[in-house]
Design a protein around this motif. Structure first.
Motif, PDB file in Angstrom:
ATOM      1  N   GLU A  82       0.813  -1.209   0.000  1.00 37.58           N
ATOM      2  CA  GLU A  82       0.000   0.000   0.000  1.00 37.58           C
ATOM      3  C   GLU A  82       0.848   1.262   0.000  1.00 37.58           C
ATOM      4  O   GLU A  82       0.519   2.247  -0.623  1.00 37.58           O
ATOM      5  N   ASP A  83       1.989   1.241   0.714  1.00 41.71           N
ATOM      6  CA  ASP A  83       2.820   2.436   0.811  1.00 41.71           C
ATOM      7  C   ASP A  83       3.632   2.695  -0.451  1.00 41.71           C
ATOM      8  O   ASP A  83       4.179   3.766  -0.626  1.00 41.71           O
ATOM      9  N   ASP A  84       3.719   1.684  -1.322  1.00 44.75           N
ATOM     10  CA  ASP A  84       4.583   1.809  -2.481  1.00 44.75           C
ATOM     11  C   ASP A  84       3.836   1.860  -3.804  1.00 44.75           C
ATOM     12  O   ASP A  84       4.448   2.012  -4.845  1.00 44.75           O
ATOM     13  N   ASP A  85       2.493   1.741  -3.766  1.00 42.72           N
ATOM     14  CA  ASP A  85       1.802   1.518  -5.023  1.00 42.72           C
ATOM     15  C   ASP A  85       1.717   2.757  -5.909  1.00 42.72           C
ATOM     16  O   ASP A  85       1.259   2.661  -7.035  1.00 42.72           O
ATOM     17  N   ASP A  86       2.164   3.929  -5.429  1.00 48.32           N
ATOM     18  CA  ASP A  86       2.180   5.091  -6.311  1.00 48.32           C
ATOM     19  C   ASP A  86       3.598   5.602  -6.548  1.00 48.32           C
ATOM     20  O   ASP A  86       3.784   6.673  -7.088  1.00 48.32           O
ATOM     21  N   LYS A  87       4.609   4.830  -6.147  1.00 49.61           N
ATOM     22  CA  LYS A  87       5.984   5.331  -6.200  1.00 49.61           C
ATOM     23  C   LYS A  87       6.497   5.463  -7.626  1.00 49.61           C
ATOM     24  O   LYS A  87       7.411   6.250  -7.866  1.00 49.61           O
ATOM     25  N   ASP A  88       5.967   4.721  -8.580  1.00 46.90           N
ATOM     26  CA  ASP A  88       6.502   4.748  -9.934  1.00 46.90           C
ATOM     27  C   ASP A  88       5.786   5.728 -10.854  1.00 46.90           C
ATOM     28  O   ASP A  88       6.181   5.905 -12.002  1.00 46.90           O
ATOM     29  N   TRP A  89       4.720   6.354 -10.374  1.00 49.08           N
ATOM     30  CA  TRP A  89       4.022   7.358 -11.174  1.00 49.08           C
ATOM     31  C   TRP A  89       4.516   8.744 -10.781  1.00 49.08           C
ATOM     32  O   TRP A  89       4.496   9.126  -9.613  1.00 49.08           O
ATOM     33  N   GLU A  90       4.936   9.510 -11.753  1.00 45.66           N
ATOM     34  CA  GLU A  90       5.412  10.868 -11.516  1.00 45.66           C
ATOM     35  C   GLU A  90       4.414  11.863 -12.090  1.00 45.66           C
ATOM     36  O   GLU A  90       4.012  11.763 -13.246  1.00 45.66           O
ATOM     37  N   PHE A  91       4.013  12.815 -11.256  1.00 48.27           N
ATOM     38  CA  PHE A  91       3.098  13.871 -11.689  1.00 48.27           C
ATOM     39  C   PHE A  91       3.939  14.969 -12.327  1.00 48.27           C
ATOM     40  O   PHE A  91       4.551  15.794 -11.650  1.00 48.27           O
ATOM     41  N   ASN A  92       3.985  15.001 -13.672  1.00 48.61           N
ATOM     42  CA  ASN A  92       4.942  15.832 -14.390  1.00 48.61           C
ATOM     43  C   ASN A  92       4.512  17.265 -14.615  1.00 48.61           C
ATOM     44  O   ASN A  92       5.334  18.188 -14.547  1.00 48.61           O
ATOM     45  N   LEU A  93       3.237  17.462 -14.924  1.00 55.45           N
ATOM     46  CA  LEU A  93       2.831  18.760 -15.436  1.00 55.45           C
ATOM     47  C   LEU A  93       1.353  18.992 -15.181  1.00 55.45           C
ATOM     48  O   LEU A  93       0.550  18.067 -15.251  1.00 55.45           O
ATOM     49  N   VAL A  94       1.009  20.238 -14.873  1.00 60.72           N
ATOM     50  CA  VAL A  94      -0.387  20.645 -14.734  1.00 60.72           C
ATOM     51  C   VAL A  94      -0.743  21.554 -15.909  1.00 60.72           C
ATOM     52  O   VAL A  94      -0.038  22.534 -16.175  1.00 60.72           O
ATOM     53  N   LEU A  95      -1.811  21.224 -16.614  1.00 61.49           N
ATOM     54  CA  LEU A  95      -2.306  22.060 -17.708  1.00 61.49           C
ATOM     55  C   LEU A  95      -3.467  22.886 -17.175  1.00 61.49           C
ATOM     56  O   LEU A  95      -4.522  22.343 -16.819  1.00 61.49           O
ATOM     57  N   GLU A  96      -3.266  24.185 -17.100  1.00 65.04           N
ATOM     58  CA  GLU A  96      -4.256  25.075 -16.514  1.00 65.04           C
ATOM     59  C   GLU A  96      -4.765  26.059 -17.548  1.00 65.04           C
ATOM     60  O   GLU A  96      -4.061  26.426 -18.482  1.00 65.04           O
ATOM     61  N   GLY A  97      -5.985  26.497 -17.373  1.00 67.07           N
ATOM     62  CA  GLY A  97      -6.599  27.452 -18.287  1.00 67.07           C
ATOM     63  C   GLY A  97      -8.109  27.441 -18.181  1.00 67.07           C
ATOM     64  O   GLY A  97      -8.758  28.491 -18.304  1.00 67.07           O
ATOM     65  N   HIS A  98      -8.699  26.259 -17.963  1.00 63.49           N
ATOM     66  CA  HIS A  98     -10.145  26.185 -17.796  1.00 63.49           C
ATOM     67  C   HIS A  98     -10.572  26.913 -16.516  1.00 63.49           C
ATOM     68  O   HIS A  98      -9.849  26.915 -15.515  1.00 63.49           O
ATOM     69  N   GLU A  99     -11.765  27.501 -16.558  1.00 60.74           N
ATOM     70  CA  GLU A  99     -12.279  28.242 -15.413  1.00 60.74           C
ATOM     71  C   GLU A  99     -13.045  27.345 -14.450  1.00 60.74           C
ATOM     72  O   GLU A  99     -13.189  27.694 -13.269  1.00 60.74           O
ATOM     73  N   HIS A 100     -13.529  26.210 -14.957  1.00 60.85           N
ATOM     74  CA  HIS A 100     -14.318  25.303 -14.112  1.00 60.85           C
ATOM     75  C   HIS A 100     -13.868  23.866 -14.361  1.00 60.85           C
ATOM     76  O   HIS A 100     -12.882  23.612 -15.042  1.00 60.85           O
ATOM     77  N   GLU A 101     -14.633  22.926 -13.831  1.00 64.97           N
ATOM     78  CA  GLU A 101     -14.289  21.511 -13.851  1.00 64.97           C
ATOM     79  C   GLU A 101     -13.938  21.006 -15.244  1.00 64.97           C
ATOM     80  O   GLU A 101     -14.614  21.327 -16.216  1.00 64.97           O
ATOM     81  N   VAL A 102     -12.879  20.204 -15.332  1.00 64.13           N
ATOM     82  CA  VAL A 102     -12.531  19.509 -16.571  1.00 64.13           C
ATOM     83  C   VAL A 102     -13.291  18.189 -16.576  1.00 64.13           C
ATOM     84  O   VAL A 102     -13.117  17.356 -15.678  1.00 64.13           O
ATOM     85  N   LYS A 103     -14.120  17.976 -17.591  1.00 68.24           N
ATOM     86  CA  LYS A 103     -15.001  16.808 -17.619  1.00 68.24           C
ATOM     87  C   LYS A 103     -14.591  15.756 -18.629  1.00 68.24           C
ATOM     88  O   LYS A 103     -15.062  14.619 -18.556  1.00 68.24           O
ATOM     89  N   GLY A 104     -13.731  16.112 -19.572  1.00 69.24           N
ATOM     90  CA  GLY A 104     -13.311  15.140 -20.566  1.00 69.24           C
ATOM     91  C   GLY A 104     -11.917  15.439 -21.075  1.00 69.24           C
ATOM     92  O   GLY A 104     -11.511  16.605 -21.151  1.00 69.24           O
TER      93      GLY A 104
END
Length: 445
Positions: A113-135
């Motif tokens: 459980e403590d290791d199951d996200d260790k290999d995924w790297e959150f690289n970049l945030v794409l911002e610009g929308h004013e409200h929820e991204v739905k698709g």
């Protein structure tokens, strides 16, 4: 006797998520399934039918959409998430040191459980929308990403670092703001065999579905501007989603076609109408811009006539659902369609002439008694279920008990129970109960 589909539940993927889950998206080639729930994504192994890894910590609100980036090197996985925090996130799994194929096929129940996200790297945030991204959706090459939002807009982003490259650099290509309501889903036209039969139709064509009850088709013009070339009107409620026909292997030359589903409880098929007046079309190319016919209401009057497309609804699938259809899926292998939604139903349809096809599914067999109460084949309803060129092969009531079914997809089987691993198809549904449930589909006549 007509063909019928017997739809029986397989063992649910483990562990249960114990919270509402929104969608499960299979990787295009690897035995992986990404499921969105809460503010994270759980990736399941379709080999072990258990958890492979978790993407967490990137978003502050619910993750409602996910898509795998195609055209990646053999040692990298990359996907994009869309969240109600108004952002899209780019994630990468780098497995160069260990070998991706081995990690994909062996990961599962043994992940700590403590290791199951260790290999995924959150690289970049794409911002610009004013409200929820739905698709969120990638085009076939993986170069372009489309995102859509409650802010009524569709954004197109370009991977200027190169699909699969080391640099995570994205630029905004276009912001499309012609919908009159929240934009629920986006889908790029696939690059499929047979597209050359209508050579003018590019793979880089985008469709969007909205709460304004319409679907819009977008293309890039000669000046590099993305414009709306068609508005598809006919649904009487929110259009919850859409999918392009994924294959032309049947040789019927109907490509391109588009499937849409809606709060009006219908699933519709739309077909591009070919331009009949070629001379008139040629004059427009040389003569510049013209106004469009009023029948295509909502299309900007600055659009060139040469770019205009006329689409018509050529089929409304037999009406079985009693409430909103939240999801539908069109098989590239068999041409079969399955739908699910607010009423808890799973429905499988075939286009006339497809029900007796040589499909890569489980071999026909008698229906198990344990599932008999849940299954109703089209034979019980007779010819009255026929509508146009499609018919119902089978359905399941209360697929997730009293809970709504939020998503359904065709998916390849890689588990030990598969008769032909990597070829045989199953259905996978995702519900409010947090259960990811596979279904075996057997076609009999």
């Amino acid at each position: 006797m007509e063909a019928a589909a017997h739809i029986t539940p397989l063992a649910a993927l483990k562990p249960d998520l114990y919270q509402r889950a929104w969608a499960s998206v299979p990787h295009p080639t690897l035995p992986l399934l990404a499921t969105t729930h809460a503010n994270q994504v759980t990736v399941f192994s379709l080999t072990t039918l258990s958890k492979h890894s978790v993407l967490a910590g990137g978003h502050t609100r619910s993750v409602r959409a996910v898509t795998w980036q195609p055209a990646q090197p053999a040692t990298r996985l990359r996907l994009v998430t869309g969240s109600f925090d108004a952002s899209a996130g780019l994630w990468t799994w780098d497995a160069e040191s260990a070998g991706l194929e081995r990690e994909v096929t062996t990961a599962g129940a043994g992940v700590e459980e403590d290791d199951d996200d260790k290999d995924w790297e959150f690289n970049l945030v794409l911002e610009g929308h004013e409200h929820e991204v739905k698709g969120v959706a990638f085009n076939p090459s993986g170069q372009y990403l489309a995102t859509c939002s409650r802010d009524k807009s569709v954004w197109i982003w370009e991977d200027v670092g190169g699909a699969g490259g080391e640099d995570d650099e994205w630029e905004t290509v276009a912001v499309l703001s012609e919908h009159d309501g929240d934009v629920k889903a986006v889908a790029w036209c696939p690059d499929v065999a047979g597209r050359s039969s209508k050579a003018r139709y590019s793979a880089d064509v985008l469709a969007s579905a909205s709460y304004d009850n319409t679907v819009r088709i977008w293309r890039e013009d000669v000046d590099g501007e993305w414009i709306c070339v068609a508005v598809l009107e006919g649904h009487d409620g929110t259009v919850w989603g859409l999918q392009w026909e994924p294959s032309t292997t049947k040789g019927d030359n109907k490509f391109p076609r588009l499937m849409t589903w809606s709060a009006d409880a219908t699933v519709r098929i739309w077909t591009l109408r070919e331009e009949e007046d070629e001379e008139d079309q040629g004059e427009d190319v040389s003569g510049g811009s013209r106004l469009f016919r009023s029948g295509l209401g909502g299309i900007p009057n600055t659009m060139r006539r040469s770019m205009r497309e006329e689409w018509e609804c050529t089929a409304v699938l037999p009406r079985v659902h009693t409430r909103a259809v939240y999801s539908a899926t069109w098989s590239a292998d068999t041409g079969l369609v399955a739908s699910a939604g607010s009423d808890g139903l799973i429905v499988v349809y075939a286009e006339d002439g497809d029900g007796d096809a040589d499909v890569k599914m489980a071999s026909p067999s008698p229906q198990p008694e344990t599932a008999a109460a849940a299954i109703e084949s089209s034979a019980e309803n007779g010819a009255e279920e026929r509508r146009g060129a499609w018919r119902v092969l089978g359905k399941v009531d209360n697929a997730h008990g009293p809970y709504e079914v939020n998503h359904i997809t065709w998916c390849k089987r890689f588990d030990a129970g598969a008769e032909r691993k990597g070829e045989e198809e199953m259905l996978v549904t995702t519900g409010d109960d947090g259960v990811i449930r596979p279904w075996q589909v057997r076609i009999s006549s």
